[in-house]
Design a protein around this motif. Structure first.
Motif, mmCIF file in Angstrom:
data_model
loop_
_atom_site.group_PDB
_atom_site.id
_atom_site.type_symbol
_atom_site.label_atom_id
_atom_site.label_comp_id
_atom_site.label_asym_id
_atom_site.label_seq_id
_atom_site.Cartn_x
_atom_site.Cartn_y
_atom_site.Cartn_z
ATOM 1 N N ASP A 39 0.838 -1.177 0.000
ATOM 2 C CA ASP A 39 0.000 0.000 0.000
ATOM 3 C C ASP A 39 0.891 1.251 0.000
ATOM 4 O OD1 ASP A 39 -1.305 2.137 2.015
ATOM 5 O OD2 ASP A 39 -2.869 1.141 0.847
ATOM 6 N N THR A 40 0.455 2.296 -0.692
ATOM 7 C CA THR A 40 1.242 3.520 -0.821
ATOM 8 C C THR A 40 1.604 4.117 0.534
ATOM 9 O OG1 THR A 40 0.193 3.973 -2.936
ATOM 10 C CG2 THR A 40 1.285 5.821 -1.864
ATOM 11 N N GLU A 41 0.673 4.102 1.453
ATOM 12 C CA GLU A 41 0.940 4.669 2.779
ATOM 13 C C GLU A 41 2.030 3.891 3.518
ATOM 14 O OE1 GLU A 41 -1.418 5.156 6.981
ATOM 15 O OE2 GLU A 41 -2.576 5.445 5.136
ATOM 16 N N ILE A 42 1.963 2.559 3.431
ATOM 17 C CA ILE A 42 2.970 1.722 4.081
ATOM 18 C C ILE A 42 4.320 1.903 3.389
ATOM 19 C CG2 ILE A 42 3.642 -0.656 4.615
ATOM 20 C CD1 ILE A 42 0.619 -1.245 4.917
ATOM 21 N N TYR A 43 4.295 1.989 2.063
ATOM 22 C CA TYR A 43 5.528 2.246 1.310
ATOM 23 C C TYR A 43 6.202 3.521 1.820
ATOM 24 C CZ TYR A 43 8.604 3.470 -2.529
ATOM 25 O OH TYR A 43 9.692 3.829 -3.263
ATOM 26 N N SER A 44 5.415 4.587 1.935
ATOM 27 C CA SER A 44 5.963 5.870 2.397
ATOM 28 C C SER A 44 6.528 5.761 3.803
ATOM 29 C CB SER A 44 4.876 6.952 2.369
ATOM 30 O OG SER A 44 4.460 7.178 1.046
ATOM 31 N N ARG A 45 5.852 4.985 4.646
ATOM 32 C CA ARG A 45 6.336 4.820 6.032
ATOM 33 C C ARG A 45 7.697 4.136 6.054
ATOM 34 N NH1 ARG A 45 4.985 0.626 10.012
ATOM 35 N NH2 ARG A 45 3.453 -0.118 8.528
ATOM 36 N N PHE A 46 7.867 3.064 5.259
ATOM 37 C CA PHE A 46 9.157 2.371 5.238
ATOM 38 C C PHE A 46 10.244 3.221 4.578
ATOM 39 C CE2 PHE A 46 6.638 -1.555 5.964
ATOM 40 C CZ PHE A 46 7.345 -2.042 7.049
ATOM 41 N N ASP A 99 15.150 6.229 5.401
ATOM 42 C CA ASP A 99 15.895 7.490 5.342
ATOM 43 C C ASP A 99 16.406 7.880 6.727
ATOM 44 O OD1 ASP A 99 15.418 7.743 2.615
ATOM 45 O OD2 ASP A 99 13.812 9.221 2.847
ATOM 46 N N GLU A 100 15.507 7.809 7.709
ATOM 47 C CA GLU A 100 15.866 8.221 9.069
ATOM 48 C C GLU A 100 16.954 7.324 9.657
ATOM 49 O OE1 GLU A 100 13.669 8.345 13.378
ATOM 50 O OE2 GLU A 100 12.502 9.015 11.640
ATOM 51 N N VAL A 101 16.782 6.015 9.520
ATOM 52 C CA VAL A 101 17.743 5.073 10.092
ATOM 53 C C VAL A 101 19.103 5.200 9.402
ATOM 54 C CG1 VAL A 101 18.289 2.613 10.365
ATOM 55 C CG2 VAL A 101 15.997 3.452 10.916
ATOM 56 N N SER A 102 19.121 5.274 8.072
ATOM 57 C CA SER A 102 20.408 5.361 7.370
ATOM 58 C C SER A 102 21.110 6.688 7.660
ATOM 59 C CB SER A 102 20.241 5.143 5.872
ATOM 60 O OG SER A 102 19.407 6.132 5.296
ATOM 61 N N ASN A 103 20.347 7.789 7.728
ATOM 62 C CA ASN A 103 20.953 9.074 8.082
ATOM 63 C C ASN A 103 21.554 9.031 9.482
ATOM 64 O OD1 ASN A 103 20.431 10.496 5.701
ATOM 65 N ND2 ASN A 103 18.429 11.181 6.398
ATOM 66 N N ASN A 104 20.807 8.460 10.425
ATOM 67 C CA ASN A 104 21.281 8.365 11.795
ATOM 68 C C ASN A 104 22.512 7.467 11.896
ATOM 69 O OD1 ASN A 104 21.239 8.747 14.628
ATOM 70 N ND2 ASN A 104 20.051 6.885 14.903
ATOM 71 N N ALA A 105 22.455 6.304 11.249
ATOM 72 C CA ALA A 105 23.588 5.373 11.293
ATOM 73 C C ALA A 105 24.842 6.014 10.707
ATOM 74 C CB ALA A 105 23.243 4.087 10.538
ATOM 75 N N SER A 138 29.499 -3.086 16.800
ATOM 76 C CA SER A 138 28.728 -2.886 18.033
ATOM 77 C C SER A 138 27.914 -1.604 17.968
ATOM 78 C CB SER A 138 29.638 -2.902 19.264
ATOM 79 O OG SER A 138 30.588 -1.856 19.197
ATOM 80 N N ILE A 139 28.429 -0.570 17.291
ATOM 81 C CA ILE A 139 27.658 0.671 17.117
ATOM 82 C C ILE A 139 26.410 0.379 16.289
ATOM 83 C CG2 ILE A 139 27.668 2.933 15.987
ATOM 84 C CD1 ILE A 139 30.652 3.133 16.819
ATOM 85 N N VAL A 140 26.582 -0.357 15.192
ATOM 86 C CA VAL A 140 25.442 -0.692 14.335
ATOM 87 C C VAL A 140 24.462 -1.592 15.079
ATOM 88 C CG1 VAL A 140 24.754 -1.892 12.223
ATOM 89 C CG2 VAL A 140 26.667 -0.294 12.168
ATOM 90 N N ASP A 141 24.965 -2.540 15.869
ATOM 91 C CA ASP A 141 24.080 -3.414 16.649
ATOM 92 C C ASP A 141 23.201 -2.612 17.598
ATOM 93 O OD1 ASP A 141 24.995 -5.679 15.413
ATOM 94 O OD2 ASP A 141 26.353 -6.275 17.030
ATOM 95 N N SER A 142 23.769 -1.601 18.242
ATOM 96 C CA SER A 142 22.962 -0.790 19.161
ATOM 97 C C SER A 142 21.910 0.002 18.396
ATOM 98 C CB SER A 142 23.849 0.144 19.994
ATOM 99 O OG SER A 142 24.464 1.117 19.182
ATOM 100 N N LEU A 143 22.229 0.445 17.189
ATOM 101 C CA LEU A 143 21.248 1.148 16.355
ATOM 102 C C LEU A 143 20.157 0.188 15.866
ATOM 103 C CD1 LEU A 143 23.692 3.392 14.301
ATOM 104 C CD2 LEU A 143 22.070 4.163 16.048
#
Length: 197
Positions: free
Chosen positions: A28-35, A40-46, A76-81
């Motif tokens: 679904d488009t809404e679920i697509y946008s959520r992922f 984006d958020e996780v990769s930027n943070n990592a 270990s940094i990635v594991d904590s993320l």
């Protein structure tokens, strides 16, 4: 329903997903946008957390210290993320430094081929793929700062002899050198469990 693959070019590359129109490979488009937002958020943070820690290691003891730091602490940094974000974060590359970062699946290889075929100026920012009950988020990693070349540049030119020796000692099969600024170096790969809610 929207396919996980947002680009027509990727649809032809990942034919084993594109040819199957079952709900397993659509979203679904809404679920697509959520992922997509989550990826984006996780990769930027990592990336920010890793760069901050590597930068501190460089300040403390130069590039040779940064290599040792990454060898001991990056996982270990990635594991904590992973725990904080309820996902599994990995990095993959055809020119990997660490053995666990090689292209592991057919999807990894197809995504590498897809991103490698693009010009640096028009490099796609991200792609989502449904695969084996997961949603995989891929995002290119480029050599973004000149400081990256101290460990990923040209040995003898960007990488000093002491750092080259440490790389050879810790990563005897290292393929992650000889890069120039803005080169495509690898992919963030974030595994999310596929949900329908």
């Amino acid at each position: 329903m929207k396919y996980i693959l947002p680009l027509v070019a990727v649809l032809t590359i990942i034919s084993f997903n594109a040819c199957n129109t079952s709900s397993e490979n659509s979203i679904d488009t809404e679920i697509y946008s959520r992922f997509e937002r989550a990826g984006d958020e996780v990769s930027n943070n990592a990336q920010a957390v890793l760069l901050e820690n590597v930068g501190a290691a460089v300040k403390k003891g130069g590039s040779v210290n940064a290599v040792s730091f990454c060898n001991l602490n990056a996982s270990s940094i990635v594991d904590s993320l992973n725990k904080a974000n309820n996902c599994r974060i990995t990095r993959v590359s055809a020119r990997n430094r660490s053995p666990e970062n090689y292209l592991q699946s057919e999807v990894d290889k197809q995504m590498w081929k897809f991103f490698s075929s693009q010009s640096l100026d028009s490099l796609t920012t991200d792609t989502l793929v449904a695969y084996k009950g997961e949603i995989l988020y891929y995002r290119p990693i480029k050599i973004g700062m000149s400081a990256c070349l101290m460990c990923h540049g040209i040995p003898g030119q960007d990488i000093d002899a002491e750092t080259s020796d440490r790389l050879e000692q810790l990563y005897p099969a290292d393929l992650a050198t000889d890069y120039k600024p803005n080169d495509f170096r690898g992919l963030w790969k974030i595994h999310f469990q596929k949900t329908t809610d």
